[in-house]
Design a protein around this motif. Structure first.
Motif, PDB file in Angstrom:
ATOM      1  N   LYS A   2       0.885  -1.137  -0.126  1.00  0.00           N
ATOM      2  CA  LYS A   2       0.005  -0.046  -0.017  1.00  0.00           C
ATOM      3  C   LYS A   2       0.851   1.395  -0.108  1.00  0.00           C
ATOM      4  O   LYS A   2       0.565   2.510  -0.719  1.00  0.00           O
ATOM      5  CB  LYS A   2      -1.140   0.019   1.217  1.00  0.00           C
ATOM      6  CG  LYS A   2      -1.951  -1.113   1.018  1.00  0.00           C
ATOM      7  CD  LYS A   2      -2.751  -1.279   2.369  1.00  0.00           C
ATOM      8  CE  LYS A   2      -3.860  -2.394   2.319  1.00  0.00           C
ATOM      9  NZ  LYS A   2      -4.676  -2.657   3.441  1.00  0.00           N
ATOM     10  N   TYR A   3       1.943   1.118   0.583  1.00  0.00           N
ATOM     11  CA  TYR A   3       3.123   2.291   0.610  1.00  0.00           C
ATOM     12  C   TYR A   3       3.527   2.436  -0.850  1.00  0.00           C
ATOM     13  O   TYR A   3       3.339   3.696  -1.186  1.00  0.00           O
ATOM     14  CB  TYR A   3       4.173   1.968   1.725  1.00  0.00           C
ATOM     15  CG  TYR A   3       5.240   2.974   1.584  1.00  0.00           C
ATOM     16  CD1 TYR A   3       5.370   4.241   2.186  1.00  0.00           C
ATOM     17  CD2 TYR A   3       6.333   2.829   0.476  1.00  0.00           C
ATOM     18  CE1 TYR A   3       6.235   4.987   2.196  1.00  0.00           C
ATOM     19  CE2 TYR A   3       7.314   3.696   0.435  1.00  0.00           C
ATOM     20  CZ  TYR A   3       7.506   4.806   1.329  1.00  0.00           C
ATOM     21  OH  TYR A   3       8.228   5.840   1.139  1.00  0.00           O
ATOM     22  N   GLU A  38       1.853   1.817  -3.562  1.00  0.00           N
ATOM     23  CA  GLU A  38       0.719   2.350  -4.324  1.00  0.00           C
ATOM     24  C   GLU A  38       0.669   3.950  -4.044  1.00  0.00           C
ATOM     25  O   GLU A  38       0.309   4.779  -4.793  1.00  0.00           O
ATOM     26  CB  GLU A  38      -0.508   1.549  -3.886  1.00  0.00           C
ATOM     27  CG  GLU A  38      -1.933   2.116  -4.303  1.00  0.00           C
ATOM     28  CD  GLU A  38      -1.907   1.706  -5.915  1.00  0.00           C
ATOM     29  OE1 GLU A  38      -3.075   2.460  -6.498  1.00  0.00           O
ATOM     30  OE2 GLU A  38      -1.222   1.207  -6.599  1.00  0.00           O
ATOM     31  N   GLU A  39       0.894   4.224  -2.702  1.00  0.00           N
ATOM     32  CA  GLU A  39       0.655   5.826  -2.348  1.00  0.00           C
ATOM     33  C   GLU A  39       1.864   6.505  -2.738  1.00  0.00           C
ATOM     34  O   GLU A  39       1.867   7.786  -3.144  1.00  0.00           O
ATOM     35  CB  GLU A  39       0.444   5.848  -0.708  1.00  0.00           C
ATOM     36  CG  GLU A  39      -0.785   5.421  -0.501  1.00  0.00           C
ATOM     37  CD  GLU A  39      -1.161   5.484   0.851  1.00  0.00           C
ATOM     38  OE1 GLU A  39      -0.461   6.154   1.593  1.00  0.00           O
ATOM     39  OE2 GLU A  39      -2.194   4.828   1.561  1.00  0.00           O
ATOM     40  N   HIS A  40       3.070   5.903  -2.665  1.00  0.00           N
ATOM     41  CA  HIS A  40       4.314   6.766  -2.725  1.00  0.00           C
ATOM     42  C   HIS A  40       5.129   6.493  -3.710  1.00  0.00           C
ATOM     43  O   HIS A  40       6.323   7.128  -4.025  1.00  0.00           O
ATOM     44  CB  HIS A  40       4.788   6.702  -1.303  1.00  0.00           C
ATOM     45  CG  HIS A  40       4.379   7.456  -0.341  1.00  0.00           C
ATOM     46  ND1 HIS A  40       3.978   8.561  -0.037  1.00  0.00           N
ATOM     47  CD2 HIS A  40       3.546   6.577   0.656  1.00  0.00           C
ATOM     48  CE1 HIS A  40       3.100   8.556   1.146  1.00  0.00           C
ATOM     49  NE2 HIS A  40       2.953   7.631   1.737  1.00  0.00           N
ATOM     50  N   ALA A  78       1.325  -5.422  -4.289  1.00  0.00           N
ATOM     51  CA  ALA A  78       0.983  -4.552  -5.202  1.00  0.00           C
ATOM     52  C   ALA A  78       0.699  -4.782  -6.459  1.00  0.00           C
ATOM     53  O   ALA A  78      -0.300  -4.191  -7.159  1.00  0.00           O
ATOM     54  CB  ALA A  78       1.969  -3.328  -4.769  1.00  0.00           C
ATOM     55  N   LEU A  96      -3.294  -4.795  -6.214  1.00  0.00           N
ATOM     56  CA  LEU A  96      -3.573  -3.205  -6.596  1.00  0.00           C
ATOM     57  C   LEU A  96      -3.206  -2.937  -7.999  1.00  0.00           C
ATOM     58  O   LEU A  96      -3.085  -1.548  -8.142  1.00  0.00           O
ATOM     59  CB  LEU A  96      -2.526  -2.432  -5.477  1.00  0.00           C
ATOM     60  CG  LEU A  96      -2.748  -2.893  -3.996  1.00  0.00           C
ATOM     61  CD1 LEU A  96      -1.900  -1.980  -3.331  1.00  0.00           C
ATOM     62  CD2 LEU A  96      -4.323  -2.646  -3.558  1.00  0.00           C
ATOM     63  N   ASN A 148      -0.305  -2.348  -9.281  1.00  0.00           N
ATOM     64  CA  ASN A 148       0.789  -1.451  -9.304  1.00  0.00           C
ATOM     65  C   ASN A 148       2.024  -2.154  -9.816  1.00  0.00           C
ATOM     66  O   ASN A 148       2.565  -3.131  -9.457  1.00  0.00           O
ATOM     67  CB  ASN A 148       1.068  -0.958  -7.914  1.00  0.00           C
ATOM     68  CG  ASN A 148       1.986  -0.142  -7.847  1.00  0.00           C
ATOM     69  OD1 ASN A 148       3.177  -0.342  -7.807  1.00  0.00           O
ATOM     70  ND2 ASN A 148       1.626   1.134  -7.731  1.00  0.00           N
TER      71      ASN A 148
END
Length: 346
Positions: free
Chosen positions: A72-73, A75-77, A129, A133, A135
């Motif tokens: 998730k990190y 995905e966000e950063h 990810a 996700l 990603n």
């Protein structure tokens, strides 16, 4: 058989220290890496293997929740601040092909997965990810060309005992050159042992566990620290047999307080079969077993020791809410040991 190719890699070092630097696309991380596990985790996002060439694995159980958090990190950063790289042992299954003769840049042809030495949660995060996700990114890696599996395990232990990470019990499980660790493992593995199946070797206690391997090994060492044992060569099997007989005697003499198979840790009523009791009797063994040890025959007179223990039966308040309430660990163990010794001497 080729399972993947990685372009734009860099090679450095020679012989055992030959290693490669580069990036692995998240779409192939699962296929080209694997976790050489000691404890299997069914929900690990990484590929796992428990035995290679007859050798058992060493990696602790992964925490999929940590892998998802890392994913998730990403995905966000993105991967701009992902550090350190994933550390691998290619096991001589990755072939470096230079761009030109003697060039240190080139591509890697992958024939079999590399073992993850450090970074299974980061690798699992990249896989999560990508798979869940959508990603796509790239993970940086450093791969040794071909460490032996024994050297790989030592590198893992060095990395993780010089930084916060691996629990002491997991390190004890790996550091088998120390006899107390080997005997501690025997106490956990051998079905004749009073400690069979209740010693945690990974650092993560399960409901059935009563003791950490690191604590058991420390007290195994303590039990044989009397001067009489220092000039005598004892095998692991002899030490194991002595401890099994000593603790089986304790189990027989204190049947009510022996809660090995009765209660979960949180519901135990007595101090005997927990760390405090382990310390207490190990201190007693340290001070008294040597007096019953024949240095010529390398035999312990357990009949004599049993009579000494008989003086203690009914004289020690093992209840957690009793005389030694609130005294745990070394403090409680030493206090109880002192009283045991006084009763034995009476």
């Amino acid at each position: 058989m080729t399972i993947a190719t990685i372009e734009n890699c860099f090679k450095t070092g020679e012989d055992e220290n030959e290693r490669y630097f580069g990036q692995i696309g998240s779409e192939i991380i699962k296929e080209v890496t694997q976790v050489f596990y000691f404890e299997y985790e069914p929900k690990n996002y990484c590929q796992q293997v428990g035995e290679i060439e007859g050798k058992k694995g060493y990696q602790r159980r992964a925490k999929p929740s940590r892998q998802r958090l890392f994913g998730k990190y990403l995905e966000e950063h993105g991967q701009n601040y992902v550090s350190p790289p994933i550390f691998l042992n290619a096991r001589d299954k990755w072939e470096f092909v230079p761009d030109s003769p003697n060039s240190r840049t080139g591509k890697i042809i992958i024939h079999e997965p590399a073992n993850i030495i450090d970074g299974q949660h980061r690798a699992g995060g990249f896989i999560y990810a990508y798979q869940e996700l959508n990603n796509s990114s790239s993970a940086e890696f450093v791969a040794f060309k071909g460490l032996s599996l024994d050297k790989e395990e030592k590198v893992f232990n060095t990395i993780n005992t010089t930084q916060k990470g691996v629990p002491p019990s997991h390190s004890a499980n790996l550091q088998k050159e120390q006899w107390e660790n080997r005997v501690g493992i025997m106490l956990e593995e051998d079905s004749t042992s009073p400690f069979y199946g209740i010693i945690c070797r990974s650092g993560t206690m399960k409901p059935e566990h009563k003791f950490q391997l690191a604590a058991v090994a420390k007290n195994v060492l303590r039990s044989f620290s009397d001067d009489v044992f220092k000039g005598i060569e004892l095998s692991d099997e002899e030490r194991f047999d002595f401890l099994c007989e000593a603790w089986s005697l304790i189990k027989t003499k204190f049947p009510e307080e022996w809660e090995a198979d009765v209660q979960p840790r949180g519901d135990m009523k007595f101090k005997l079969f927990e760390l405090t009791g382990l310390i207490a009797w190990s201190v007693v063994f340290q001070r008294r077993l040597g007096t019953f040890f024949n240095t010529t025959s390398k035999h312990i007179d357990f009949n004599g020791f049993s009579k000494a223990v008989d003086k203690v039966v009914g004289e020690i308040d093992w209840d957690k809410k009793g005389e030694f309430e609130g005294l745990t660990g070394e403090v409680g163990g030493q206090k109880i040991a002192q009283k045991i010794m006084e009763k034995m001497a009476s």
